[in-house]
Motif scaffolding. Structure first.
Motif, PDB file in Angstrom:
ATOM      1  N   GLY A  58       0.811  -1.211   0.000  1.00  0.00           N
ATOM      2  CA  GLY A  58       0.000   0.000   0.000  1.00  0.00           C
ATOM      3  C   GLY A  58       0.845   1.262   0.000  1.00  0.00           C
ATOM      4  O   GLY A  58       0.533   2.234  -0.698  1.00  0.00           O
ATOM      5  N   VAL A  59       1.924   1.258   0.778  1.00  0.00           N
ATOM      6  CA  VAL A  59       2.832   2.409   0.836  1.00  0.00           C
ATOM      7  C   VAL A  59       3.475   2.626  -0.532  1.00  0.00           C
ATOM      8  O   VAL A  59       3.558   3.758  -1.022  1.00  0.00           O
ATOM      9  N   ILE A  60       3.913   1.548  -1.163  1.00  0.00           N
ATOM     10  CA  ILE A  60       4.533   1.666  -2.489  1.00  0.00           C
ATOM     11  C   ILE A  60       3.517   2.195  -3.496  1.00  0.00           C
ATOM     12  O   ILE A  60       3.794   3.129  -4.258  1.00  0.00           O
ATOM     13  N   LYS A  61       2.341   1.623  -3.505  1.00  0.00           N
ATOM     14  CA  LYS A  61       1.302   2.036  -4.460  1.00  0.00           C
ATOM     15  C   LYS A  61       0.912   3.492  -4.271  1.00  0.00           C
ATOM     16  O   LYS A  61       0.707   4.231  -5.234  1.00  0.00           O
ATOM     17  N   GLN A  62       0.823   3.938  -3.034  1.00  0.00           N
ATOM     18  CA  GLN A  62       0.416   5.314  -2.730  1.00  0.00           C
ATOM     19  C   GLN A  62       1.460   6.333  -3.183  1.00  0.00           C
ATOM     20  O   GLN A  62       1.115   7.458  -3.534  1.00  0.00           O
ATOM     21  N   ASN A  63       2.734   5.953  -3.201  1.00  0.00           N
ATOM     22  CA  ASN A  63       3.806   6.902  -3.482  1.00  0.00           C
ATOM     23  C   ASN A  63       4.428   6.807  -4.868  1.00  0.00           C
ATOM     24  O   ASN A  63       5.272   7.631  -5.215  1.00  0.00           O
ATOM     25  N   CYS A  64       4.036   5.836  -5.643  1.00  0.00           N
ATOM     26  CA  CYS A  64       4.636   5.638  -6.967  1.00  0.00           C
ATOM     27  C   CYS A  64       3.538   5.617  -8.019  1.00  0.00           C
ATOM     28  O   CYS A  64       2.985   4.557  -8.319  1.00  0.00           O
ATOM     29  N   SER A  65       3.222   6.781  -8.557  1.00  0.00           N
ATOM     30  CA  SER A  65       2.135   6.872  -9.524  1.00  0.00           C
ATOM     31  C   SER A  65       2.669   6.794 -10.948  1.00  0.00           C
ATOM     32  O   SER A  65       3.739   7.310 -11.258  1.00  0.00           O
ATOM     33  N   SER A  66       1.911   6.142 -11.810  1.00  0.00           N
ATOM     34  CA  SER A  66       2.298   6.096 -13.219  1.00  0.00           C
ATOM     35  C   SER A  66       1.721   7.316 -13.927  1.00  0.00           C
ATOM     36  O   SER A  66       0.710   7.880 -13.510  1.00  0.00           O
ATOM     37  N   ARG A  67       2.388   7.749 -14.981  1.00  0.00           N
ATOM     38  CA  ARG A  67       1.963   8.923 -15.745  1.00  0.00           C
ATOM     39  C   ARG A  67       2.415   8.767 -17.192  1.00  0.00           C
ATOM     40  O   ARG A  67       3.280   7.955 -17.491  1.00  0.00           O
TER      41      ARG A  67
END
Length: 109
Positions: A58-67
């Motif tokens: 969850g921490v990784i997903k919350q802080n690493c957004s794709s763009r």
């Protein structure tokens, strides 16, 4: 116990590192380079108890957004340059590539 290897874009690495500390996760951080775009990445290696794996994800997903990002293709080597027209291409960057591996032993000295 699990070994989590998370490869993130450099733009996301500082935010992720700070969040990992806030959530009491320890990580080893390595500077790496992506193969496709040849841009800087950061690879985090973490030993985590199995019961905290979902929290870490969850921490990784919350802080690493794709763009989306526009990139110019690299001209072909050895090909005919006159037939090559370099159009920028939109690609997805960022996010995280995460590997979760079982650990047989975990020691800190």
């Amino acid at each position: 116990m699990k070994m989590v290897i998370a490869i993130v874009q450099d733009k996301d690495s500082l935010r992720l590192a700070e969040s990992l500390v806030e959530h009491d996760f320890r990580a080893t951080k390595l500077a790496t380079t992506g193969g496709f775009l040849k841009e800087g990445n950061t690879t985090f290696m973490m030993g985590v108890p199995t019961e905290r794996l979902d929290e870490l994800m969850g921490v990784i997903k919350q802080n690493c957004s794709s763009r989306e990002q526009m990139v110019s293709p690299i001209s072909p080597m050895g090909g005919h340059a006159d037939s090559y027209i370099p159009y920028p291409v939109e690609v997805q960057v960022g996010g995280a590539t995460v590997f979760v591996l079982p650990i047989e032993g975990f020691y800190q000295f």
